[in-house]
Structure formats: C-alpha cells, structure tokens
Design a protein around this motif. Structure first.
Motif, PDB file in Angstrom:
ATOM      1  N   ALA A  74       0.837  -1.192   0.000  1.00  0.00           N
ATOM      2  CA  ALA A  74       0.000   0.000   0.000  1.00  0.00           C
ATOM      3  C   ALA A  74       0.873   1.243   0.000  1.00  0.00           C
ATOM      4  O   ALA A  74       1.793   1.360   0.809  1.00  0.00           O
ATOM      5  N   ASP A  75       0.580   2.146  -0.916  1.00  0.00           N
ATOM      6  CA  ASP A  75       1.242   3.448  -0.949  1.00  0.00           C
ATOM      7  C   ASP A  75       0.242   4.461  -0.415  1.00  0.00           C
ATOM      8  O   ASP A  75      -0.839   4.628  -0.989  1.00  0.00           O
ATOM      9  N   VAL A  76       0.602   5.105   0.694  1.00  0.00           N
ATOM     10  CA  VAL A  76      -0.283   6.103   1.282  1.00  0.00           C
ATOM     11  C   VAL A  76       0.446   7.445   1.338  1.00  0.00           C
ATOM     12  O   VAL A  76       1.675   7.506   1.399  1.00  0.00           O
ATOM     13  N   LEU A  77      -0.344   8.513   1.326  1.00  0.00           N
ATOM     14  CA  LEU A  77       0.204   9.865   1.321  1.00  0.00           C
ATOM     15  C   LEU A  77      -0.225  10.604   2.584  1.00  0.00           C
ATOM     16  O   LEU A  77      -1.409  10.575   2.958  1.00  0.00           O
ATOM     17  N   LEU A  78       0.747  11.259   3.207  1.00  0.00           N
ATOM     18  CA  LEU A  78       0.438  12.074   4.379  1.00  0.00           C
ATOM     19  C   LEU A  78      -0.552  13.169   3.966  1.00  0.00           C
ATOM     20  O   LEU A  78      -0.445  13.750   2.891  1.00  0.00           O
ATOM     21  N   SER A  79      -1.531  13.420   4.803  1.00  0.00           N
ATOM     22  CA  SER A  79      -2.604  14.405   4.606  1.00  0.00           C
ATOM     23  C   SER A  79      -3.692  13.925   3.663  1.00  0.00           C
ATOM     24  O   SER A  79      -4.723  14.562   3.548  1.00  0.00           O
ATOM     25  N   VAL A  80      -3.475  12.819   2.964  1.00  0.00           N
ATOM     26  CA  VAL A  80      -4.484  12.322   2.023  1.00  0.00           C
ATOM     27  C   VAL A  80      -5.159  11.079   2.586  1.00  0.00           C
ATOM     28  O   VAL A  80      -6.371  11.070   2.817  1.00  0.00           O
ATOM     29  N   ASN A  81      -4.391  10.000   2.818  1.00  0.00           N
ATOM     30  CA  ASN A  81      -4.977   8.735   3.276  1.00  0.00           C
ATOM     31  C   ASN A  81      -4.051   8.001   4.245  1.00  0.00           C
ATOM     32  O   ASN A  81      -3.918   6.793   4.184  1.00  0.00           O
ATOM     33  N   ASN A  82      -3.400   8.733   5.147  1.00  0.00           N
ATOM     34  CA  ASN A  82      -2.420   8.149   6.064  1.00  0.00           C
ATOM     35  C   ASN A  82      -3.036   7.501   7.302  1.00  0.00           C
ATOM     36  O   ASN A  82      -2.318   6.971   8.130  1.00  0.00           O
ATOM     37  N   LEU A  83      -4.354   7.509   7.420  1.00  0.00           N
ATOM     38  CA  LEU A  83      -5.037   6.736   8.463  1.00  0.00           C
ATOM     39  C   LEU A  83      -5.374   5.384   7.834  1.00  0.00           C
ATOM     40  O   LEU A  83      -6.217   5.284   6.947  1.00  0.00           O
ATOM     41  N   VAL A  84      -4.656   4.346   8.277  1.00  0.00           N
ATOM     42  CA  VAL A  84      -4.778   3.025   7.648  1.00  0.00           C
ATOM     43  C   VAL A  84      -5.506   2.080   8.599  1.00  0.00           C
ATOM     44  O   VAL A  84      -5.190   2.017   9.785  1.00  0.00           O
ATOM     45  N   THR A  85      -6.489   1.353   8.057  1.00  0.00           N
ATOM     46  CA  THR A  85      -7.264   0.389   8.830  1.00  0.00           C
ATOM     47  C   THR A  85      -7.135  -0.988   8.193  1.00  0.00           C
ATOM     48  O   THR A  85      -7.335  -1.139   6.991  1.00  0.00           O
ATOM     49  N   TRP A  86      -6.766  -1.961   9.010  1.00  0.00           N
ATOM     50  CA  TRP A  86      -6.759  -3.359   8.585  1.00  0.00           C
ATOM     51  C   TRP A  86      -8.067  -3.960   9.063  1.00  0.00           C
ATOM     52  O   TRP A  86      -8.421  -3.848  10.245  1.00  0.00           O
ATOM     53  N   GLN A  87      -8.772  -4.620   8.169  1.00  0.00           N
ATOM     54  CA  GLN A  87     -10.086  -5.198   8.470  1.00  0.00           C
ATOM     55  C   GLN A  87     -10.020  -6.704   8.234  1.00  0.00           C
ATOM     56  O   GLN A  87      -9.741  -7.147   7.119  1.00  0.00           O
ATOM     57  N   ASN A  88     -10.279  -7.486   9.287  1.00  0.00           N
ATOM     58  CA  ASN A  88     -10.207  -8.937   9.162  1.00  0.00           C
ATOM     59  C   ASN A  88     -11.543  -9.491   8.673  1.00  0.00           C
ATOM     60  O   ASN A  88     -12.491  -9.646   9.436  1.00  0.00           O
ATOM     61  N   ASP A  89     -11.604  -9.815   7.375  1.00  0.00           N
ATOM     62  CA  ASP A  89     -12.800 -10.414   6.778  1.00  0.00           C
ATOM     63  C   ASP A  89     -12.692 -11.934   6.702  1.00  0.00           C
ATOM     64  O   ASP A  89     -13.576 -12.591   6.158  1.00  0.00           O
ATOM     65  N   ASP A  90     -11.597 -12.486   7.218  1.00  0.00           N
ATOM     66  CA  ASP A  90     -11.390 -13.931   7.214  1.00  0.00           C
ATOM     67  C   ASP A  90     -12.108 -14.539   8.421  1.00  0.00           C
ATOM     68  O   ASP A  90     -12.528 -13.841   9.333  1.00  0.00           O
ATOM     69  N   ASP A  91     -12.236 -15.866   8.430  1.00  0.00           N
ATOM     70  CA  ASP A  91     -12.873 -16.529   9.573  1.00  0.00           C
ATOM     71  C   ASP A  91     -11.843 -17.051  10.566  1.00  0.00           C
ATOM     72  O   ASP A  91     -12.153 -17.853  11.436  1.00  0.00           O
ATOM     73  N   THR A  92     -10.587 -16.589  10.431  1.00  0.00           N
ATOM     74  CA  THR A  92      -9.491 -16.962  11.324  1.00  0.00           C
ATOM     75  C   THR A  92      -8.883 -15.690  11.910  1.00  0.00           C
ATOM     76  O   THR A  92      -8.868 -14.657  11.247  1.00  0.00           O
ATOM     77  N   ALA A  93      -8.382 -15.758  13.119  1.00  0.00           N
ATOM     78  CA  ALA A  93      -7.718 -14.611  13.736  1.00  0.00           C
ATOM     79  C   ALA A  93      -6.346 -14.389  13.097  1.00  0.00           C
ATOM     80  O   ALA A  93      -5.655 -15.344  12.749  1.00  0.00           O
ATOM     81  N   HIS A  94      -5.967 -13.119  12.949  1.00  0.00           N
ATOM     82  CA  HIS A  94      -4.689 -12.741  12.345  1.00  0.00           C
ATOM     83  C   HIS A  94      -4.090 -11.583  13.138  1.00  0.00           C
ATOM     84  O   HIS A  94      -4.742 -11.003  14.003  1.00  0.00           O
ATOM     85  N   LYS A 143       2.240 -11.594   4.155  1.00  0.00           N
ATOM     86  CA  LYS A 143       3.142 -10.444   4.217  1.00  0.00           C
ATOM     87  C   LYS A 143       2.517  -9.246   3.527  1.00  0.00           C
ATOM     88  O   LYS A 143       1.758  -9.390   2.575  1.00  0.00           O
ATOM     89  N   GLY A 144       2.867  -8.070   4.019  1.00  0.00           N
ATOM     90  CA  GLY A 144       2.420  -6.831   3.408  1.00  0.00           C
ATOM     91  C   GLY A 144       3.447  -5.744   3.638  1.00  0.00           C
ATOM     92  O   GLY A 144       4.417  -5.934   4.367  1.00  0.00           O
ATOM     93  N   LYS A 145       3.224  -4.610   3.000  1.00  0.00           N
ATOM     94  CA  LYS A 145       4.130  -3.475   3.177  1.00  0.00           C
ATOM     95  C   LYS A 145       3.340  -2.185   3.001  1.00  0.00           C
ATOM     96  O   LYS A 145       2.508  -2.080   2.098  1.00  0.00           O
ATOM     97  N   ILE A 146       3.632  -1.233   3.873  1.00  0.00           N
ATOM     98  CA  ILE A 146       3.075   0.117   3.769  1.00  0.00           C
ATOM     99  C   ILE A 146       4.228   1.044   3.395  1.00  0.00           C
ATOM    100  O   ILE A 146       5.285   1.008   4.027  1.00  0.00           O
ATOM    101  N   ILE A 147       4.008   1.870   2.399  1.00  0.00           N
ATOM    102  CA  ILE A 147       4.971   2.916   2.034  1.00  0.00           C
ATOM    103  C   ILE A 147       4.263   4.246   2.252  1.00  0.00           C
ATOM    104  O   ILE A 147       3.274   4.542   1.562  1.00  0.00           O
ATOM    105  N   VAL A 148       4.752   5.014   3.200  1.00  0.00           N
ATOM    106  CA  VAL A 148       4.153   6.310   3.526  1.00  0.00           C
ATOM    107  C   VAL A 148       5.033   7.387   2.934  1.00  0.00           C
ATOM    108  O   VAL A 148       6.235   7.449   3.201  1.00  0.00           O
ATOM    109  N   GLU A 149       4.434   8.251   2.113  1.00  0.00           N
ATOM    110  CA  GLU A 149       5.172   9.323   1.453  1.00  0.00           C
ATOM    111  C   GLU A 149       4.509  10.662   1.711  1.00  0.00           C
ATOM    112  O   GLU A 149       3.323  10.723   2.051  1.00  0.00           O
ATOM    113  N   VAL A 150       5.278  11.716   1.509  1.00  0.00           N
ATOM    114  CA  VAL A 150       4.754  13.079   1.645  1.00  0.00           C
ATOM    115  C   VAL A 150       3.917  13.398   0.415  1.00  0.00           C
ATOM    116  O   VAL A 150       4.331  13.130  -0.719  1.00  0.00           O
TER     117      VAL A 150
END
Length: 153
Positions: A74-94, A143-150
């Motif tokens: 995920a590429d997110v931008l400060l002031s645009v979408n830097n509030l990130v939410t992970w939502q567990n839609d699976d039937d297993t805990a993660h 695995k995942g990765k967040i890239i936060v940019e200005v």
C-alpha cells in the motif's frame, strides 16, 4: 583547645540541601518531564487526513498461497490517506506485526495489540514518511508493506 562546632551550621546546611533537592524535583516533574514526553507537533492535515485507507484480510487468507492482505503493498500519502485500517474479513484470527520494531513519533509503536478476530479492525495513523514491512505472526507467509510518502500537493 579546639573551637566548638555549632550544630546550627549543620542544621542550616541540611535545610539548604533539602530546599535545593526539592527545587530540583519540582523542576524535573513540572517542566522537564512533560516536555520530554510531549508528542511532536504535527499539522492538522496529517492528523485528520482526507480519507481512510483500508487493507482487507480476505477470506481464505490463512491458506498459504492465497491472497491475504489486500492490497499487500500500500502506498499512502500524508494528509491524504495516512489513516490506515486493517479489516479482518477472514474466519481466522490474524495479526498485523511489523517485521522490525517500527515507531511513529506521534502515534507510537506500530502493530496490532494481539490478534484481530474475524470482523475486528486495527487502525494506525502514520505521521511521517517510512516503509513498514509487516506480516501475520501465526501465519508468517502472510506479508504486506506500507509505504508512507509526503503528499506532493
């Protein structure tokens, strides 16, 4: 014959020592400590981004080889979408666990506190540019990765 010593001098010295130590404790607890623990100044646009970015833990994510975090980079931008939410839609805990300890100077340590049960969410406000690789603790192939940019705007 030696000169007698005065116990008053010792008493005054002791009182001066107590007053000095008290002043030091008052300064430390009233001025230094709160300043050192204060969060950094962050612009309102970063603290209240225009939109939220949602990463879904999709059904079947627990099965190795399936999609898991969507998007998983995920590429997110400060002031645009830097509030990130992970939502567990699976039937297993993660979990959302950083590969290496990651701290945001405003929001603190990154990573879900325990597991996200089915239907749970984990939210994190990024306030500074960084790259954060992460995984699911019980399912390390996830695995995942967040890239936060200005924001360039």
């Amino acid at each position: 014959m030696s000169a007698p010593t005065s116990s008053h001098a010792y008493g005054i010295g002791l009182i001066a020592l107590i007053i000095g130590m008290s002043a030091t404790v008052v300064f430390y607890t009233s001025f230094y400590l709160p300043e050192s623990l204060a969060k950094p100044s962050v612009s309102e646009s970063i603290l209240n981004p225009e939109e939220e970015f949602v990463i879904k833990i999709v059904p079947g994510a627990v099965i190795e080889g399936n999609q898991n975090y969507v998007p998983n980079q995920a590429d997110v931008l400060l002031s645009v979408n830097n509030l990130v939410t992970w939502q567990n839609d699976d039937d297993t805990a993660h979990t959302v666990t950083p590969d290496h300890r990651t701290t945001d100077s405003y929001s603190g340590d990154f990573g879900s506190n325990g597991v996200l049960k089915p239907g749970d969410t984990y939210e994190f406000l990024f306030t500074e540019p960084q790259e954060v690789p992460y995984h699911c603790q019980p399912h390390p192939w996830m695995k995942g990765k967040i890239i936060v940019e200005v924001s360039r705007f």
